[in-house]
Design a protein around this motif. Structure first.
Motif, PDB file in Angstrom:
ATOM      1  N   SER A 457       0.775  -1.207   0.090  1.00  9.93           N
ATOM      2  CA  SER A 457      -0.011  -0.071  -0.153  1.00  9.93           C
ATOM      3  C   SER A 457       0.742   1.169  -0.233  1.00  9.93           C
ATOM      4  N   ILE A 458       1.937   1.339   0.669  1.00  6.36           N
ATOM      5  CA  ILE A 458       2.836   2.397   0.889  1.00  6.36           C
ATOM      6  C   ILE A 458       3.549   2.469  -0.675  1.00  6.36           C
ATOM      7  N   ALA A 459       3.648   1.744  -1.118  1.00  5.46           N
ATOM      8  CA  ALA A 459       4.408   1.667  -2.408  1.00  5.46           C
ATOM      9  C   ALA A 459       3.327   2.113  -3.589  1.00  5.46           C
ATOM     10  N   LEU A 460       2.183   1.487  -3.430  1.00  2.14           N
ATOM     11  CA  LEU A 460       1.274   1.773  -4.565  1.00  2.14           C
ATOM     12  C   LEU A 460       0.821   3.381  -4.415  1.00  2.14           C
ATOM     13  N   LEU A 461       0.587   3.869  -3.145  1.00  3.63           N
ATOM     14  CA  LEU A 461       0.027   5.286  -2.773  1.00  3.63           C
ATOM     15  C   LEU A 461       1.381   6.164  -3.194  1.00  3.63           C
ATOM     16  N   GLY A 462       2.360   5.938  -2.647  1.00  5.46           N
ATOM     17  CA  GLY A 462       3.562   6.689  -3.024  1.00  5.46           C
ATOM     18  C   GLY A 462       3.951   6.867  -4.425  1.00  5.46           C
ATOM     19  N   LEU A 464       1.914   6.518  -6.820  1.00  2.80           N
ATOM     20  CA  LEU A 464       0.871   7.170  -7.478  1.00  2.80           C
ATOM     21  C   LEU A 464       1.048   8.649  -7.375  1.00  2.80           C
ATOM     22  N   ALA A 465       1.340   8.834  -6.230  1.00  5.37           N
ATOM     23  CA  ALA A 465       1.702  10.358  -5.988  1.00  5.37           C
ATOM     24  C   ALA A 465       2.566  10.910  -6.793  1.00  5.37           C
ATOM     25  N   GLY A 466       3.871  10.036  -6.836  1.00  5.01           N
ATOM     26  CA  GLY A 466       4.894  10.607  -7.867  1.00  5.01           C
ATOM     27  C   GLY A 466       4.449  10.568  -9.068  1.00  5.01           C
ATOM     28  N   LEU A 467       3.735   9.647  -9.670  1.00  4.25           N
ATOM     29  CA  LEU A 467       3.258   9.578 -11.012  1.00  4.25           C
ATOM     30  C   LEU A 467       2.508  10.803 -11.260  1.00  4.25           C
ATOM     31  N   VAL A 468       1.681  11.007 -10.592  1.00  2.00           N
ATOM     32  CA  VAL A 468       0.672  12.471 -10.865  1.00  2.00           C
ATOM     33  C   VAL A 468       1.467  13.811 -10.688  1.00  2.00           C
ATOM     34  N   TRP A 469       2.177  13.684  -9.785  1.00  2.00           N
ATOM     35  CA  TRP A 469       3.194  14.887  -9.676  1.00  2.00           C
ATOM     36  C   TRP A 469       4.071  15.243 -10.700  1.00  2.00           C
ATOM     37  N   GLY A 470       4.617  14.087 -11.274  1.00  4.51           N
ATOM     38  CA  GLY A 470       5.539  14.027 -12.447  1.00  4.51           C
ATOM     39  C   GLY A 470       4.628  14.301 -13.641  1.00  4.51           C
ATOM     40  N   ALA A 471       3.397  14.123 -13.627  1.00  4.87           N
ATOM     41  CA  ALA A 471       2.839  14.138 -14.938  1.00  4.87           C
ATOM     42  C   ALA A 471       2.162  15.688 -14.865  1.00  4.87           C
ATOM     43  N   VAL A 472       1.816  16.265 -13.634  1.00  6.76           N
ATOM     44  CA  VAL A 472       1.529  17.566 -13.545  1.00  6.76           C
ATOM     45  C   VAL A 472       2.366  18.629 -14.117  1.00  6.76           C
ATOM     46  N   GLU A 473       3.784  18.215 -13.379  1.00 11.03           N
ATOM     47  CA  GLU A 473       4.983  18.957 -13.591  1.00 11.03           C
ATOM     48  C   GLU A 473       5.784  18.969 -14.881  1.00 11.03           C
ATOM     49  N   ALA A 474       5.317  17.717 -15.736  1.00  2.00           N
ATOM     50  CA  ALA A 474       5.934  17.306 -16.831  1.00  2.00           C
ATOM     51  C   ALA A 474       7.386  16.801 -16.578  1.00  2.00           C
ATOM     52  N   ASN A 475       7.619  16.244 -15.340  1.00  2.00           N
ATOM     53  CA  ASN A 475       8.810  15.864 -15.186  1.00  2.00           C
ATOM     54  C   ASN A 475       8.995  14.383 -15.387  1.00  2.00           C
ATOM     55  N   LEU A 476       9.589  14.034 -16.553  1.00  2.00           N
ATOM     56  CA  LEU A 476       9.620  12.539 -16.698  1.00  2.00           C
ATOM     57  C   LEU A 476      10.306  11.705 -15.887  1.00  2.00           C
ATOM     58  N   ALA A 477      11.491  12.108 -15.239  1.00  2.00           N
ATOM     59  CA  ALA A 477      12.264  11.095 -14.450  1.00  2.00           C
ATOM     60  C   ALA A 477      11.134  10.973 -13.078  1.00  2.00           C
ATOM     61  N   ILE A 478      10.730  12.050 -12.604  1.00  2.00           N
ATOM     62  CA  ILE A 478       9.758  11.740 -11.518  1.00  2.00           C
ATOM     63  C   ILE A 478       8.607  10.609 -11.781  1.00  2.00           C
ATOM     64  N   ALA A 479       7.924  11.026 -12.848  1.00  2.00           N
ATOM     65  CA  ALA A 479       6.744  10.194 -13.267  1.00  2.00           C
ATOM     66  C   ALA A 479       7.221   8.585 -13.635  1.00  2.00           C
ATOM     67  N   VAL A 480       8.286   8.443 -14.351  1.00  2.00           N
ATOM     68  CA  VAL A 480       8.509   7.051 -14.492  1.00  2.00           C
ATOM     69  C   VAL A 480       9.044   6.275 -13.231  1.00  2.00           C
ATOM     70  N   ALA A 481       9.719   7.197 -12.213  1.00  2.00           N
ATOM     71  CA  ALA A 481       9.959   6.534 -10.983  1.00  2.00           C
ATOM     72  C   ALA A 481       8.712   6.263 -10.048  1.00  2.00           C
ATOM     73  N   GLY A 482       7.846   7.188 -10.020  1.00  2.00           N
ATOM     74  CA  GLY A 482       6.473   7.049  -9.449  1.00  2.00           C
ATOM     75  C   GLY A 482       5.848   6.000 -10.118  1.00  2.00           C
ATOM     76  N   GLY A 483       5.778   5.657 -11.417  1.00  2.89           N
ATOM     77  CA  GLY A 483       4.831   4.629 -12.237  1.00  2.89           C
ATOM     78  C   GLY A 483       5.476   3.363 -11.662  1.00  2.89           C
TER      79      GLY A 483
END
Length: 928
Positions: A457-462, A464-483
């Motif tokens: 649950s920690i990995a999933l929620l954390g 998803l938060a990184g994926l959404v943040w990376g998508a909003v900020e258009a930061n591919l590194a954060i989005a890939v790590a979050g995904g």
């Protein structure tokens, strides 16, 4: 430890086949992604950076240059020529600085050529580029013969495609004409060599010549002499008395290729060249060919999309490789926990058992990874070789970075060791007696399940938060790590939710009787086994769905961006006398247009009569692969409200229906719907005003601005508004407004890169202009489309590898599951279950698990693909008024994925079910 490991590998090799396959397939996937990356860079260098791919460094005008043309003149001046080197070649470490100077010229047409030439009546348009002293800087390969000799004014090298069209070869002669008239002086030249066809977008649509600087200067002098003679014959002053050499002007070069002396430090030379440019006041950058090609992509498309996409793809491939190897090896080692415990009971220490397992893993990892790298290299080589033979894909090039291949082998070995380590540690942490007992599967009601639930649950929620943040900020590194983190969380929680979903789906198996009910119960009774079987297919289908969704979204978004940034495919500048005369047949086979009909009820400038402009328009509209042609007539000029430096720009007028037929991809918004309405004016993105004043022959008018995302178009108003400020109908318009009439063209979707040259030639012939009057961004748009299609072609092939990964993974886990369940299967046989019933039970169980895994994978893949596409394309989408990049879901492909996954699960169950059915009940019950 080594002896024990080798004995295990020697005595029970079949046990390791599944692991070896998983490692091989996983590393093949990773290595293929990296090879696609390096090959794509080489292909980009062959296409967008074709003209400077052989240099050590490239000096080009900075994107922020205030005077780009002046910078190009300065670059040519400081580079000099091979005969007279400029000061740039005095910079420390520079062996040669080659300014790529191009001279337009006409080449004599073949005797059987039809129609008028694209340069003059009997000549076709060509680009003559000078040859450097160091000919290795020339990007096109020398196919036959030699380059022109230094100082020669009678020798040329010709591209092989033109040589074939003209029917000439090495040693043949032809004529070059700098002037466009039929009686212009010509120069007889000898073809000394044949070169490959340039893949550079600026060379598309032209014959390509290589000449010495002496011939280039002589051709320019010929051109100036003809112009001054024509001006003198027309009575325009003392033009003929002027010195032609003084009228030649300065050369200009879009870039300078730098060859460094052997042993020169690249970074030091780059810094020295940058200092030189600064000292000379030249607004230029110095970069390597790869960087220059990537920056050219970024400049054209607004973002370095290829680097981002390939980086994301490699990261995803690494994650998939790790998960597949870890899952398969962990299942195998877990199945061997009783053997490992027996070894400990016989005296082996925990360290010895762990060491033996890790040694086995290392050996298998190296062997499997080496096979995977070799297999990946063969796949990508074959794909590139096949793709390069297709029309428009000749730029595809294979390139392998040895460090990447070594890294793949290392990754395969390390991942295998890590995957085996977790299971080996779990088996050696408990006493030998306890390890020989059956393991308790993770469930919500026990400690293992609770730990898995919390960590997952920690990995999933954390994530998803990184994926959404990376998508909003258009930061591919954060989005890939979050995904990646969120997907790890999904896999950790799979043992808790997948069996429940399979149990619900199992209600559909009730009509199958006992086998159906038993298959449904087994999915819940042993959730760990169910989750392990589903994990491999879940990974594969998620990846396939993600790449399909991302690829379809990328195609749609790039088409939208290209249509917006390049709204007009081709533009033709019409000169006096252009086009067929009125009343004669034009390119459509019909009489020339009436001067008072349709959109062209106006006239051109520079002495061009209305009937000539209309005839040219209809002739061009009749050319194959031209879907629309709009005639633009000079109507006035912009006022001071256009902005600093943008006043007095020529403004054109066009019929609204024709304008709408050729302009595509307007930014979203109400203004785009008003295109062509009275009281509006279409403007380039350099004009930021809300209203614009246009001044004509009889007054001024203030118009509402319709902004475009393009910088390459001229302001266009309606004919109705233009007539209100003095545009007359049906008469010559010389002196009314600056500029000459234009044609804006819409090309059909069937035009290819290879066919663009022929299209440009036919358009120039129909319009009655030289081919250098045909311009536009269609070549750039087509080039990007070809590159993207090539990338997706290779990625699609890689997706087949992921399906194979899933099939191998399902087969591995089902086989191990069948071995583990030998006793219970035999017990059911002893209680009356037939062999057919046992095979049906295992097949239904595999189908249920595969179907559920495919559905979950498609859902996850669509989500990840959509978020990834938004992350990559959001910055570019904002530039065209699009706030959100919505995913394009390939529904039919998703249905095929589910069907193929179910079929894969069914096929994977055949061998295990056959083995289980053949085992006699007594033999199965005797299994320890």
């Amino acid at each position: 430890m080594l002896k024990l490991a080798l004995s295990q590998l020697r005595d029970q090799p079949r046990r390791y086949i599944s692991v070896l396959l998983a490692i091989t397939i996983g590393v093949t996937f990773l290595a293929s992604a990296l090879l696609v990356g390096s090959s794509s860079t080489a292909s980009l260098r062959n296409s967008l950076g074709a003209t400077y791919s052989k240099a050590d460094l490239v000096m080009a005008p900075s994107q922020a240059a205030t005077d780009t043309y002046g910078t190009m003149e300065s670059l040519a001046a400081v580079a000099g020529t091979s005969a007279e080197p400029g000061p740039l070649q005095d910079v420390e470490g520079v062996q040669e600085a080659y300014a790529h100077v191009v001279t337009p010229v006409g080449v004599q047409r073949s005797s059987d050529a039809q129609g008028q030439g694209t340069w003059g009546p009997d000549t076709d348009y060509a680009q003559a580029s000078t040859v450097p002293e160091d000919t290795s800087l020339v990007p096109e390969a020398l196919v036959a013969g030699d380059y022109p000799a230094a100082g020669s004014t009678t020798e040329i090298a010709l591209d092989e495609r033109t040589a074939e069209n003209l029917g000439v070869d090495v040693g043949s002669t032809t004529f070059l004409k700098a002037g466009t008239s039929s009686d212009a002086a010509g120069r007889q030249v000898t073809v000394t060599g044949l070169t490959g066809v340039s893949q550079g977008p600026n060379a598309v649509g032209a014959i390509q010549l290589k000449v010495d600087d002496a011939l280039a200067q002589a051709l320019k002098l010929d051109s100036v002499k003809e112009m001054t003679a024509a001006a003198s014959a027309a009575g325009e002053g003392d033009a003929q008395a002027a010195d032609p050499e003084e009228l030649m002007g300065s050369d200009y070069s879009e870039h300078v290729l730098i060859r460094l002396q052997e042993g020169t430090d690249l970074a030091a030379a780059q810094a020295a060249l940058e200092d030189f440019a600064t000292a000379e006041g030249i607004e230029a950058t110095v970069a390597t060919p790869d960087v220059q090609a990537q920056e050219q992509v970024a400049q054209m498309a607004g973002s370095n999309i290829f680097v981002y996409v390939l980086a994301a793809f490699a990261a995803i491939a690494l994650l998939v490789t790790a998960l597949v190897i870890s899952n398969t090896f962990s299942v195998l080692v877990a199945q061997r926990s009783r053997d490992l415990a027996l070894q400990r009971a016989l005296g082996a220490s925990r360290r010895q058992v762990r060491g033996a397992v890790l040694t086995e893993a290392g050996i298998i990892g190296v062997v499997g990874a080496a096979i995977g790298v070799a297999l990946a290299s063969g796949i990508v080589v074959a794909l590139v070789a096949w793709g390069s033979t297709n029309q428009g894909f000749g730029f595809l090039t294979f390139e392998a970075n040895p460090r990447d291949l070594i890294a793949c082998v290392a990754v395969g070995m390390v991942l295998t060791i890590i995957a085996s380590m977790s299971a080996a540690l779990a088996a050696t942490r408990v006493s030998p007696l306890e390890a020989m007992r059956p393991r308790e599967d993770a469930a919500v009601g026990n400690r293992a399940g609770t730990v898995r639930l919390v960590l997952g649950s920690i990995a999933l929620l954390g994530g998803l938060a990184g994926l959404v943040w990376g998508a909003v900020e258009a930061n591919l590194a954060i989005a890939v790590a979050g995904g990646a983190l969120s997907f790890v969380g999904v896999l950790m929680l799979a043992a808790l939710f997948v069996p429940a979903v399979v149990s619900v789906a199992g209600l559909a198996a009730k009509p199958a009787g006992v086998p159906g009910r038993m298959a449904r119960l087994n999915s819940v009774r042993n959730p760990g086994r169910t989750a392990s079987t589903a994990a491999a297919l879940l990974i594969g289908t998620t990846l396939v769905a993600m790449m399909l969704t991302g690829g379809r979204t990328a195609q749609h978004q790039m088409d939208t961006i290209f249509a917006t940034e390049f709204p007009v495919d081709l533009q033709v500048e019409l000169a006096a006398g252009s086009g067929p005369a009125a009343g004669v047949e034009d390119g459509t086979g019909q009489p020339g247009a009436d001067a008072e009909s349709g959109a062209g009820a106006g006239a051109g400038a520079s002495g061009l009569e209305a009937d000539e402009a209309l005839a040219a328009q209809q002739a061009v509209a009749g050319v194959d692969n031209v879907d629309g042609a709009a005639l633009l007539l000079p109507a006035g000029a912009t006022g001071p409200d256009a902005g600093a430096g943008l006043e007095d720009l020529p403004v054109f007028a066009s019929d609204p229906d024709e304008l709408r037929s050729v302009v595509s991809g307007m930014p979203e918004g109400e203004s785009s719907e008003r295109l062509g309405q009275a009281g509006t004016i279409l403007v380039p993105n350099s004009i930021e005003a809300d209203t614009l004043t246009v001044t004509g022959a009889d007054g001024s008018v203030e118009l509402d601005v319709i902004p475009s995302a393009s910088s390459s178009i001229s302001p266009v108003m309606t004919l109705e508004d233009a007539r209100a400020i003095g545009l007359e109908e049906g008469a010559a318009q010389e002196g009314q407004a600056a500029g000459v009439p234009q044609l804006w063209l819409d090309a059909s979707d069937g035009v290819t890169m290879d066919g663009l040259q022929q299209l440009n030639t036919e358009i120039a012939q129909a319009a009655g202009v030289s081919q250098d009057k045909v311009a536009g961004d269609l070549s750039i748009r087509l080039l990007f489309s070809v590159v993207i299609d090539g990338m997706l072609m290779v990625v699609t092939a890689l997706l087949a590898v992921s399906v194979l990964i899933a099939l191998i993974g399902v087969a591995n886990t089902l086989s191990l599951s069948a071995i583990e369940r030998s006793r219970e299967n035999s017990l059911m046989r002893a209680l009356g279950l037939t062999r057919r019933g046992l095979r049906g039970m295992l097949a239904l169980e595999a189908v249920l698990i595969s179907g559920v895994a495919a559905l979950i994978g498609c859902t996850l893949g669509t989500f990840y693909g959509g978020m990834g596409a938004h992350t990559v394309f959001a910055p570019m989408a904002e530039g065209i008024g699009q706030s959100i990049v919505w995913p394009v879901v390939p529904w039919w492909e998703m249905a095929v994925i589910v069907a193929v996954s179910v079929l894969a699960g069914l096929l994977a169950s055949v061998a295990p079910s056959q083995r289980a059915a053949k085992l006699a009940p007594v033999q199965g019950l005797a299994v320890a």
